[in-house]
Write a protein that holds these residues in place. Structure first.
Motif, PDB file in Angstrom:
ATOM      1  N   MET A  33      -3.368  64.534 -37.691  1.00 21.99           N
ATOM      2  CA  MET A  33      -4.070  64.537 -36.663  1.00 21.99           C
ATOM      3  C   MET A  33      -5.197  63.427 -37.058  1.00 21.99           C
ATOM      4  N   THR A  34      -6.126  62.599 -36.016  1.00 20.03           N
ATOM      5  CA  THR A  34      -7.569  61.954 -35.798  1.00 20.03           C
ATOM      6  C   THR A  34      -8.820  62.818 -35.409  1.00 20.03           C
ATOM      7  N   LEU A  35      -9.654  62.595 -35.444  1.00 16.36           N
ATOM      8  CA  LEU A  35     -10.843  64.063 -35.005  1.00 16.36           C
ATOM      9  C   LEU A  35     -11.689  62.700 -34.812  1.00 16.36           C
ATOM     10  N   LEU A  36     -12.672  62.513 -33.680  1.00 17.86           N
ATOM     11  CA  LEU A  36     -13.432  61.819 -32.928  1.00 17.86           C
ATOM     12  C   LEU A  36     -14.824  62.870 -32.928  1.00 17.86           C
ATOM     13  N   LEU A  37     -15.884  62.076 -32.960  1.00 21.57           N
ATOM     14  CA  LEU A  37     -17.152  63.297 -32.514  1.00 21.57           C
ATOM     15  C   LEU A  37     -18.279  62.378 -31.712  1.00 21.57           C
ATOM     16  N   GLN A  38     -18.281  62.806 -30.776  1.00 22.82           N
ATOM     17  CA  GLN A  38     -18.861  61.381 -29.797  1.00 22.82           C
ATOM     18  C   GLN A  38     -20.454  62.034 -29.866  1.00 22.82           C
ATOM     19  N   ILE A  39     -21.197  61.519 -29.713  1.00 21.97           N
ATOM     20  CA  ILE A  39     -22.828  61.808 -29.934  1.00 21.97           C
ATOM     21  C   ILE A  39     -23.476  60.433 -29.225  1.00 21.97           C
ATOM     22  N   SER A  40     -24.310  61.098 -28.195  1.00 18.30           N
ATOM     23  CA  SER A  40     -24.278  60.060 -26.936  1.00 18.30           C
ATOM     24  C   SER A  40     -25.843  60.563 -26.894  1.00 18.30           C
ATOM     25  N   ASP A  41     -26.918  59.765 -26.840  1.00 14.89           N
ATOM     26  CA  ASP A  41     -28.792  59.932 -26.139  1.00 14.89           C
ATOM     27  C   ASP A  41     -28.750  61.038 -26.592  1.00 14.89           C
ATOM     28  N   THR A  42     -29.228  60.419 -28.208  1.00 18.89           N
ATOM     29  CA  THR A  42     -29.896  61.541 -29.071  1.00 18.89           C
ATOM     30  C   THR A  42     -31.574  60.936 -29.488  1.00 18.89           C
ATOM     31  N   HIS A  43     -31.861  59.940 -28.648  1.00 22.09           N
ATOM     32  CA  HIS A  43     -33.335  59.710 -28.435  1.00 22.09           C
ATOM     33  C   HIS A  43     -34.281  60.179 -29.149  1.00 22.09           C
ATOM     34  N   PHE A  44     -33.934  59.797 -30.595  1.00 21.38           N
ATOM     35  CA  PHE A  44     -35.187  60.076 -31.779  1.00 21.38           C
ATOM     36  C   PHE A  44     -36.610  59.612 -30.998  1.00 21.38           C
ATOM     37  N   GLY A  45     -37.459  60.626 -31.456  1.00 19.59           N
ATOM     38  CA  GLY A  45     -38.832  60.609 -31.171  1.00 19.59           C
ATOM     39  C   GLY A  45     -38.578  61.887 -30.016  1.00 19.59           C
ATOM     40  N   LEU A  67     -16.379  69.957 -39.334  1.00 23.64           N
ATOM     41  CA  LEU A  67     -14.788  68.855 -38.307  1.00 23.64           C
ATOM     42  C   LEU A  67     -14.498  68.703 -40.090  1.00 23.64           C
ATOM     43  N   SER A  68     -15.911  67.920 -40.305  1.00 22.25           N
ATOM     44  CA  SER A  68     -15.352  66.380 -41.393  1.00 22.25           C
ATOM     45  C   SER A  68     -14.778  65.477 -40.163  1.00 22.25           C
ATOM     46  N   PRO A  69     -15.340  64.880 -39.379  1.00 23.75           N
ATOM     47  CA  PRO A  69     -14.605  63.603 -38.403  1.00 23.75           C
ATOM     48  C   PRO A  69     -13.760  62.285 -39.034  1.00 23.75           C
ATOM     49  N   ASP A  70     -13.446  61.903 -38.515  1.00 22.83           N
ATOM     50  CA  ASP A  70     -12.711  60.514 -38.888  1.00 22.83           C
ATOM     51  C   ASP A  70     -13.573  59.821 -38.893  1.00 22.83           C
ATOM     52  N   THR A  85     -29.448  72.828 -15.913  1.00 23.87           N
ATOM     53  CA  THR A  85     -28.944  74.057 -17.038  1.00 23.87           C
ATOM     54  C   THR A  85     -27.933  73.485 -18.328  1.00 23.87           C
ATOM     55  N   ILE A  86     -27.865  72.254 -18.172  1.00 22.89           N
ATOM     56  CA  ILE A  86     -26.541  71.756 -19.428  1.00 22.89           C
ATOM     57  C   ILE A  86     -27.648  71.470 -20.812  1.00 22.89           C
ATOM     58  N   ASP A  87     -27.145  71.965 -21.721  1.00 24.56           N
ATOM     59  CA  ASP A  87     -28.262  72.199 -22.887  1.00 24.56           C
ATOM     60  C   ASP A  87     -27.824  71.011 -23.885  1.00 24.56           C
ATOM     61  N   ASN A  88     -27.833  70.847 -24.955  1.00 26.25           N
ATOM     62  CA  ASN A  88     -27.312  69.834 -26.125  1.00 26.25           C
ATOM     63  C   ASN A  88     -26.266  69.343 -26.038  1.00 26.25           C
ATOM     64  N   SER A  89     -25.277  68.264 -26.096  1.00 25.10           N
ATOM     65  CA  SER A  89     -24.097  68.806 -25.931  1.00 25.10           C
ATOM     66  C   SER A  89     -23.104  67.444 -26.420  1.00 25.10           C
ATOM     67  N   VAL A  90     -21.875  67.534 -27.191  1.00 25.25           N
ATOM     68  CA  VAL A  90     -21.591  66.719 -27.827  1.00 25.25           C
ATOM     69  C   VAL A  90     -20.180  67.111 -27.511  1.00 25.25           C
ATOM     70  N   ASN A  91     -19.547  65.494 -27.964  1.00 22.43           N
ATOM     71  CA  ASN A  91     -17.433  65.929 -27.058  1.00 22.43           C
ATOM     72  C   ASN A  91     -16.526  65.681 -28.877  1.00 22.43           C
ATOM     73  N   VAL A  92     -16.083  66.362 -28.894  1.00 25.65           N
ATOM     74  CA  VAL A  92     -14.406  66.566 -29.661  1.00 25.65           C
ATOM     75  C   VAL A  92     -13.495  65.888 -29.630  1.00 25.65           C
ATOM     76  N   ILE A  93     -12.760  64.929 -30.492  1.00 27.77           N
ATOM     77  CA  ILE A  93     -12.250  64.054 -29.300  1.00 27.77           C
ATOM     78  C   ILE A  93     -11.251  64.238 -30.849  1.00 27.77           C
ATOM     79  N   ARG A  94      -9.730  64.730 -30.139  1.00 26.35           N
ATOM     80  CA  ARG A  94      -8.987  65.417 -31.072  1.00 26.35           C
ATOM     81  C   ARG A  94      -7.170  64.808 -30.957  1.00 26.35           C
ATOM     82  N   HIS A  95      -6.615  63.475 -32.037  1.00 28.26           N
ATOM     83  CA  HIS A  95      -5.592  63.258 -31.433  1.00 28.26           C
ATOM     84  C   HIS A  95      -4.191  63.364 -32.486  1.00 28.26           C
TER      85      HIS A  95
END
Length: 283
Positions: A1-13, A30-33, A224-234
């Motif tokens: 099983m491979t795990l990918l963590l997608q993080i977007s639009d962090t907008h540091f600052g 999660l220890s993503p790959d 109404t959507i709070d901070n969000s990320v995606n976890v993709i398992r393959h």
């Protein structure tokens, strides 16, 4: 099983410190790959904002990361920097390659720089980029999950978001589908969703999915959507006659628990057959 963590639009600052801490805890659990940052890493492309982003990536430890720039990662108010060295601060933090790639036996992820200094916030993919990505996809193995990462979306769910669509998306999606792409990851509009591109673009004979992430860390959330990320398992071997199996999980930050919690899961069908997806709401 491979795990990918997608993080977007962090907008540091504009990041929220409790959310940063919660996301680091999630990544540790999660220890993503691979961790993918699909653009708009900073709010205004300033050195100190990129330094904060680099510190966040370093806190992930040995986890591999793939980072592509977003329109916010190019200087806006410094016109000279925008025109003459738009990616200097990004490259100082994350290296010279603006279109990085990651490959393992189960995963091929190809970054595409869709930003353009001459555009304000719109994105564009050139024919040269389309061909380069297609060639890498065509060389992939049958078991690999084949992923393309852009910043701007190739498909949207709301009419008001159509102005944010990636320029050149039609030829890119068609060509990448023929080359064997499975997923196109994006961000930009701070709205998480999964869309079947084979139902959105006419003539696609291969199942291909748009996977959009919300804003991971910023207070600049949408509705109404709070901070969000995606976890993709393959699973390259699958559990049904050896077929590949992929799920996309949406994890939202909870103000109550001060942690990211899974709120939905999409079970995706891959390959050349008729489309199918099952969506499970958590809780």
């Amino acid at each position: 099983m491979t795990l990918l963590l997608q993080i977007s639009d962090t907008h540091f600052g504009t990041e929220r410190a409790p959310v940063v801490a919660a996301l680091l805890r999630l990544a540790d659990a999660l220890s993503p790959d691979l961790v993918v940052l699909s653009g708009d890493v900073t709010q205004r492309a300033r050195k100190r904002q990129f330094a904060s982003a680099r510190a966040f990536v370093d806190a992930l430890g040995a986890t591999p990361t793939l980072v592509v720039p977003g329109n916010h990662d190019i200087p806006l108010f410094n016109v000279f920097a925008r025109l003459c060295y738009p990616y200097a601060n990004h490259q100082r933090a994350f290296g010279a390659d603006l279109e990085p790639a990651f490959e393992s036996p189960e995963l091929l992820v190809l970054g595409v720089n869709t930003t353009r200094p001459y555009r304000h916030k719109d994105g564009e993919v050139s024919m040269q980029q389309v061909r380069r990505v297609a060639a890498r996809l065509e060389a992939a193995s049958a078991t690999q999950l084949r992923v393309v990462v852009t910043h701007q979306p190739v498909a949207v769910t709301r009419t008001q978001d159509e102005r944010n669509l990636l320029h050149g998306r039609e030829r890119a999606v068609q060509r990448w589908a023929r080359a064997g792409a499975d997923l196109i990851l994006g961000g930009h509009i701070h709205l998480p969703y999964v869309l079947p591109l084979h139902d959105t673009f006419a003539g696609l004979t291969r199942r291909m999915w748009a996977v959009q992430a919300g804003t991971a860390l910023s207070w600049r959330t949408r509705g109404t959507i709070d901070n969000s990320v995606n976890v993709i398992r393959h699973d390259a071997t699958g559990g049904d006659g050896g077929a590949r199996h992929t799920t996309v999980e949406r994890w939202d930050y909870s103000e109550t628990s001060e942690a990211f919690e899974m709120v939905a899961r999409h079970d995706l069908a891959l390959g050349d057959a008729q489309s199918a997806v099952a969506v499970t709401l958590a809780g």
